[in-house]
Design an enzyme around this catalytic site. Structure first.
Site, mmCIF file in Angstrom:
data_model
loop_
_atom_site.group_PDB
_atom_site.id
_atom_site.type_symbol
_atom_site.label_atom_id
_atom_site.label_comp_id
_atom_site.label_asym_id
_atom_site.label_seq_id
_atom_site.Cartn_x
_atom_site.Cartn_y
_atom_site.Cartn_z
ATOM 1 N N LYS A 276 16.380 5.959 -7.848
ATOM 2 C CA LYS A 276 16.301 6.192 -6.364
ATOM 3 C C LYS A 276 17.623 6.657 -5.992
ATOM 4 O O LYS A 276 18.532 6.265 -6.417
ATOM 5 C CB LYS A 276 16.010 5.035 -5.624
ATOM 6 N N GLU A 361 -0.724 -7.834 0.574
ATOM 7 C CA GLU A 361 -0.694 -8.616 1.983
ATOM 8 C C GLU A 361 -1.951 -9.423 1.822
ATOM 9 O O GLU A 361 -1.858 -10.592 2.602
ATOM 10 C CB GLU A 361 -0.986 -7.442 2.961
ATOM 11 N N ARG A 389 -4.240 -5.155 6.425
ATOM 12 C CA ARG A 389 -4.833 -5.077 5.187
ATOM 13 C C ARG A 389 -5.185 -6.597 4.511
ATOM 14 O O ARG A 389 -5.976 -6.594 3.419
ATOM 15 C CB ARG A 389 -3.505 -4.444 4.231
#
Length: 622
Positions: A276, A361, A389
């Site tokens: 990243k 979740e 979710r």
């Protein structure tokens, strides 16, 4: 930018020689950094996928071959190479291009994303659809190591592994980083796969130094040792042909590997390792800070901003630490959003009571339910859009058993630049219909803190919704005081019109009321609704107006209508809120104004309705 300016579509990219791809990557990365620094947006993740994006569009015949980007916050290089380079200055702005893939934006955006872990399911559906239709096309899912922690990804792998005659490639973009640092057993497993490289290196060194007889013995032992040191990968057990790990920034490795995989049938799995922030040292050093920055000067980097009004997220983070200090039963749970949910200090101060469960979740909600069964008091910090979710778990595992779980719903209402995928427009509607639930909407920062304490003390499931960013600038107390359960408050007395404001709509409602000389009530509770206050205002006004930063259909205004109907009161009622459509990305105040939810919009709607108001009729329900 000589090469990049020639790329208006991937077909232009495919006309380049292999030797031109590296210079193109340098130009693309420089353009990306310059562009995002002027608009704001996701940066670290996009810097990390430059070479991978180039290689995919170079090898595959897009858009005929389908590429599905998981989450989609790493697709800026993809957008630039697929004809949207000249629109990058409109990124995440109203009427501009989205920060995520959208099917209605480009044929190269084959699947709309923004929530994680959906790519393998979608790409599998595309691959099998091609087989069913007799079409020879490839489907590629690009998924990050963070998104691989979600159960849905493994459901898709399990389904895909039994289908051999199809063209599906799953690319695991392993950068050892989702938004927060990675967690869980999967991260440890991927680290072991990476460390498996030592085996190949050691083997090659051994062959070069061992004498003949010893080398022959080593070869025989090698087959046994390999099974112990490098067993078949988990992905191979799912039925995939696993390749990797390979360097995701090395085009000389990526391009031929993808070309080879393109020739193979059946489920293929390519493990690429990226970094990243690649190519921008400041982002490499702090990928979290540069995950989603606003505008900044790339030469100087992100500078600390001057202290301003507290955000609701900061208010929650401080309350969580204060309540944890006061009650040792409190545990904090987040589905991979430590920074976004304001839990960094909590993790530092109470590491034994902090649980990051990864991008999961559904698991987060049931995990909290299990803890509540044992007498702990879990606080689940979750964005409103992500709680969607875990809805079945909320109903079946928490509310049905009336378990003591507190839900802190960040990013409730419109969220501006992230757009419809991240907006928390539906929580009031989908929460208030669940038995045992308490639902509160904070109108300012201090009330948010009081509501969190109220939810925590309530012996059952309770949710507090609060918006992204700062509030009105209210002074925030340091105590853990609660507010009376199910009670609103009168904030302004006026004539004819009573505005019932829920949450963030209190401030514009008060401003509109000054112009209208209207009464304003801060309702505070969506459930249990303060029915007494509603009926009191109904009896003394000609028009009731409900205002909420949430969907009108089934929302807080609907609760007021139901209360009036149950009491046999028939009178003019106007419900203001978010319309029955997905509200696009843009500047949050502008979006609210476009929905008529600023002070001017509220006042205009009331004036228009007053001209149509009919005499009210009160009917006894006895």
């Amino acid at each position: 930018m000589d090469l990049l300016k020639k790329i208006d579509a991937p077909s232009d990219l495919r006309r380049l020689s292999r030797s031109q791809l590296k210079p193109l990557a340098d130009e693309l990365r420089a353009f990306l950094l310059d562009s995002v620094s002027q608009t704001g947006g996701h940066l670290s993740s996009n810097l990390g996928t430059v070479e991978l994006t180039i290689a995919l569009h170079y090898v595959f015949n897009t858009p005929d071959d389908r590429i599905v980007w998981d989450v989609g916050h790493q697709t800026y290089p993809h957008k630039i190479l697929t004809g949207r380079r000249d629109r990058m200055d409109t990124l995440r702005q109203r009427d501009g291009i989205s920060g995520f893939p959208r099917r209605d934006e480009s044929p190269f955006d084959t699947f709309g994303t923004a929530h994680s872990s959906t790519s393998i399911s979608a790409a599998l559906g595309m691959a099998l659809a091609a087989r069913t239709l007799g079409e020879n096309r490839h489907a590629v899912a690009v998924i990050g190591d963070g998104a691989m922690t979600a159960g849905m990804a493994f459901e898709a792998l399990n389904n895909a592994g039994v289908h051999e005659d199809m063209n599906l490639l799953v690319i695991l973009n392993d950068n050892d980083m989702s938004i927060s640092p990675p967690v869980g057993a999967l991260n440890r497993y991927l680290a072991r796969l990476m460390s498996g490289r030592f085996y190949a290196a050691a083997r090659n060194v051994g062959k070069s130094v061992l004498p003949g007889p010893m080398l022959e013995l080593a070869k025989r032992l090698e087959e046994h040792a390999k099974g112990m040191v490098l067993p078949a990968t988990m992905f191979e057990e799912f039925g995939f042909n696993y390749i990797g790990p390979i360097d995701g920034h090395d085009l000389d490795s990526l391009v031929p590997t993808l070309q080879n995989l393109k020739q193979l049938k059946g489920p293929q799995f390519l493990h690429v390792v990226t970094k990243k922030g690649q190519g921008y040292k400041l982002a490499e050093a702090d990928p979290v800070l540069y995950h989603g920055p606003g505008k900044f000067n790339p030469a100087e980097g992100i500078k600390p901003s001057a202290p301003g009004k507290k955000t609701y997220t900061q208010v929650f983070g401080q309350w969580l630490c204060d309540m944890a200090q006061n009650d040792k039963r409190l545990v904090g749970i987040t589905p991979a959003m430590r920074e976004g949910s304001g839990m960094v200090e909590f993790e530092q101060r109470f590491p034994d009571r902090y649980y990051d469960v990864g991008i999961a979740e559904q698991h987060a909600v049931t995990f909290a339910a299990g803890m509540a069964c044992e007498g702990l008091k879990p606080v689940v910090a979750i964005y409103s859009t992500f709680l969607q979710r875990g809805y079945d778990q909320l109903i079946h595992d928490v509310a049905l058993q009336n378990l003591d779980v507190t839900f802190a719903l960040d990013r409730a209402g419109l969220v501006g630049a992230d757009g419809a995928t991240h907006a928390g427009n539906y929580d009031m509607a989908f929460l208030r219909c669940i038995p045992n639930m308490v639902v509160m909407a904070a109108s300012d920062e201090n009330e948010c803190r009081q509501m969190l304490s109220t939810a925590y003390q309530y012996p059952g499931p309770a949710a507090v919704r609060y918006p992204r960013g700062a509030g009105v600038g209210a002074a925030v107390g340091t105590d853990l005081d609660t507010i009376p359960m199910g009670k609103g408050e009168l904030r302004r007395s006026g004539k004819r019109v009573a505005i019932l404001a829920f949450g963030t709509m209190l401030a514009p409602a008060l401003k509109a009321a000054e112009e209208l000389n209207a009464t304003v009530a801060n309702m505070r509770f969506v459930k249990p609704l303060d029915t007494g206050l509603v009926l009191e205002l109904a009896a003394s006004h000609d028009l009731l107006v409900t205002v909420e930063e949430g969907c009108i259909m089934g929302g807080a205004g609907s609760a007021v209508a139901e209360a009036l109907a149950a009491a046999g009161v028939v009178m003019p009622l106007m419900q203001l809120g978010l319309p029955d459509r997905f509200v696009d990305h843009g500047d949050a105040p502008q979006l609210l104004a476009s929905c008529g939810l600023d002070a001017a919009g509220i006042a205009a709607s009331v004036r228009q309705r007053l001209g149509k108001t009919e005499p009210r009729l009160v009917v006894s329900n006895v």
